[in-house]
Design a protein around this motif. Sequence first.
Motif: not given
Length: 57
Positions: A5-6, A14-15, A20-21
């Motif tokens: 959970x962010x 978003x950053x 992570x991607x």
Amino acid sequence: MLKIRLMGTKNDITWFKKIMQRHPKVEVLEMSDLYPNKGTDKYYRSYVEVKKSNVKE
């Protein structure tokens, strides 16, 4: 697999999702939309499912 959970501002979430991607050892399986936190207009939350990528060093 991890479920994360962010919590933070829209820009912060978003950053971190982009980080992570792009990380070669992390595979992002699923990302939720942004949900507003109760009692504040500034902070949001998002849920992410990730797992380790099978990358050999």
